[in-house]
Design a protein around this motif. Structure first.
Motif, PDB file in Angstrom:
ATOM      1  N   ILE A 288       9.979 -21.715   9.326  1.00 38.85           N
ATOM      2  CA  ILE A 288       9.735 -21.553   7.887  1.00 38.85           C
ATOM      3  C   ILE A 288       9.785 -20.082   7.465  1.00 38.85           C
ATOM      4  O   ILE A 288       9.465 -19.754   6.323  1.00 38.85           O
ATOM      5  N   HIS A 289      10.163 -19.212   8.387  1.00 33.63           N
ATOM      6  CA  HIS A 289      10.305 -17.773   8.122  1.00 33.63           C
ATOM      7  C   HIS A 289       9.002 -17.153   7.623  1.00 33.63           C
ATOM      8  O   HIS A 289       8.997 -16.346   6.696  1.00 33.63           O
ATOM      9  N   MET A 290       7.897 -17.542   8.252  1.00 34.44           N
ATOM     10  CA  MET A 290       6.588 -17.002   7.889  1.00 34.44           C
ATOM     11  C   MET A 290       6.470 -15.597   8.470  1.00 34.44           C
ATOM     12  O   MET A 290       6.684 -15.395   9.649  1.00 34.44           O
ATOM     13  N   LYS A 291       6.144 -14.647   7.621  1.00 33.27           N
ATOM     14  CA  LYS A 291       5.976 -13.256   8.030  1.00 33.27           C
ATOM     15  C   LYS A 291       4.496 -12.942   8.221  1.00 33.27           C
ATOM     16  O   LYS A 291       3.640 -13.529   7.563  1.00 33.27           O
ATOM     17  N   LYS A 292       4.241 -11.997   9.098  1.00 33.20           N
ATOM     18  CA  LYS A 292       2.875 -11.550   9.306  1.00 33.20           C
ATOM     19  C   LYS A 292       2.377 -10.828   8.048  1.00 33.20           C
ATOM     20  O   LYS A 292       3.157 -10.257   7.309  1.00 33.20           O
ATOM     21  N   LEU A 293       1.072 -10.900   7.822  1.00 31.77           N
ATOM     22  CA  LEU A 293       0.469 -10.197   6.697  1.00 31.77           C
ATOM     23  C   LEU A 293       0.096  -8.784   7.125  1.00 31.77           C
ATOM     24  O   LEU A 293      -0.327  -8.556   8.259  1.00 31.77           O
ATOM     25  N   GLU A 294       0.229  -7.854   6.206  1.00 35.90           N
ATOM     26  CA  GLU A 294      -0.161  -6.462   6.458  1.00 35.90           C
ATOM     27  C   GLU A 294      -1.672  -6.348   6.244  1.00 35.90           C
ATOM     28  O   GLU A 294      -2.218  -6.873   5.279  1.00 35.90           O
ATOM     29  N   TYR A 295      -2.334  -5.667   7.169  1.00 36.50           N
ATOM     30  CA  TYR A 295      -3.780  -5.462   7.038  1.00 36.50           C
ATOM     31  C   TYR A 295      -4.067  -4.387   5.996  1.00 36.50           C
ATOM     32  O   TYR A 295      -3.268  -3.488   5.780  1.00 36.50           O
ATOM     33  N   LEU A 296      -5.226  -4.511   5.375  1.00 35.62           N
ATOM     34  CA  LEU A 296      -5.719  -3.450   4.507  1.00 35.62           C
ATOM     35  C   LEU A 296      -6.491  -2.492   5.400  1.00 35.62           C
ATOM     36  O   LEU A 296      -7.552  -2.827   5.909  1.00 35.62           O
ATOM     37  N   GLU A 297      -5.942  -1.332   5.608  1.00 42.05           N
ATOM     38  CA  GLU A 297      -6.552  -0.363   6.521  1.00 42.05           C
ATOM     39  C   GLU A 297      -6.889   0.885   5.742  1.00 42.05           C
ATOM     40  O   GLU A 297      -6.194   1.894   5.830  1.00 42.05           O
ATOM     41  N   PHE A 298      -7.972   0.825   4.970  1.00 44.95           N
ATOM     42  CA  PHE A 298      -8.401   1.989   4.234  1.00 44.95           C
ATOM     43  C   PHE A 298      -8.892   3.019   5.245  1.00 44.95           C
ATOM     44  O   PHE A 298      -9.264   2.688   6.361  1.00 44.95           O
ATOM     45  N   GLU A 299      -8.905   4.272   4.830  1.00 45.74           N
ATOM     46  CA  GLU A 299      -9.284   5.347   5.738  1.00 45.74           C
ATOM     47  C   GLU A 299     -10.629   5.074   6.381  1.00 45.74           C
ATOM     48  O   GLU A 299     -11.538   4.541   5.757  1.00 45.74           O
ATOM     49  N   GLU A 300     -10.744   5.482   7.638  1.00 45.96           N
ATOM     50  CA  GLU A 300     -11.985   5.248   8.375  1.00 45.96           C
ATOM     51  C   GLU A 300     -13.172   5.948   7.725  1.00 45.96           C
ATOM     52  O   GLU A 300     -14.274   5.443   7.736  1.00 45.96           O
TER      53      GLU A 300
END
Length: 187
Positions: A165-177
């Protein structure tokens, strides 16, 4: 048709039904996670817009006590306009920029003791603190959804459905530490 052929056809039919049911189940799980992720991103966008609105109001209050950069107000307005169509990478950048503006605002507020006691400023700072907590909760929820979906796209057997189904991975929200803790907004 003899009895053996009927049993073979029945077994094949049962296997096909199980495979189709399995496919539908995994497909539905992917769609559920994808939709939950999109809904959570929407909530983060709303919270970030609220944060930027509060910053704009705080800017207005601070302006009466100090000359504050016009560029800051322009930045807030531009960020607020872009939040609605922002993807996770763009939201990470808006997060970084708005945190920087909040820090500068609080520095101005620290420099003007009378400003600290003004009720409007106190209420706005409290509101920003609540919005910071909301963004943190929504970010946590989104990243959990992303982790589940990404794990499914990489593990057997759901990765087979993901590729079909051509499912792509989701990008994480990686705000600054450094921003894992909300900025100090109490005086």
């Amino acid at each position: 048709m003899d009895f053996g052929t009927i049993i073979l056809i029945a077994v094949i039919a049962i296997v096909l039904i199980v495979i189709v049911g399995w496919f539908i189940s995994i497909y539905n799980r992917f769609m559920n996670l994808k939709n939950s992720g999109e809904a959570t991103l929407g909530q983060i966008r709303v919270a970030m817009k609220k944060r930027l609105d509060q910053i704009e109001q705080l800017l207005g209050s601070v302006k009466s006590y100090a000359s504050f950069e016009k560029e800051t107000l322009t930045q807030v307005t531009a960020m607020r306009a872009g939040v609605g169509k922002a993807d996770p990478g763009d939201l990470n950048e808006v997060e970084k920029q708005s945190r920087s503006i909040i820090g500068r605002l609080f520095a101005v507020a620290e420099a003007y003791p009378d400003l600290k006691t003004q009720a409007t400023v106190s209420e706005l700072m409290s509101s920003i603190r609540n919005i910071e907590d909301e963004i943190a909760r929504q970010r946590y929820t989104y990243n959990n959804i992303a982790q589940q979906l990404n794990t499914m796209t990489e593990t057997i057997p759901s990765n087979i459905v993901a590729s079909l189904i051509h499912m792509k991975k989701l990008e994480y929200l990686e705000f600054e530490e450094e921003i894992e803790k909300a900025p100090k907004i109490e005086f």
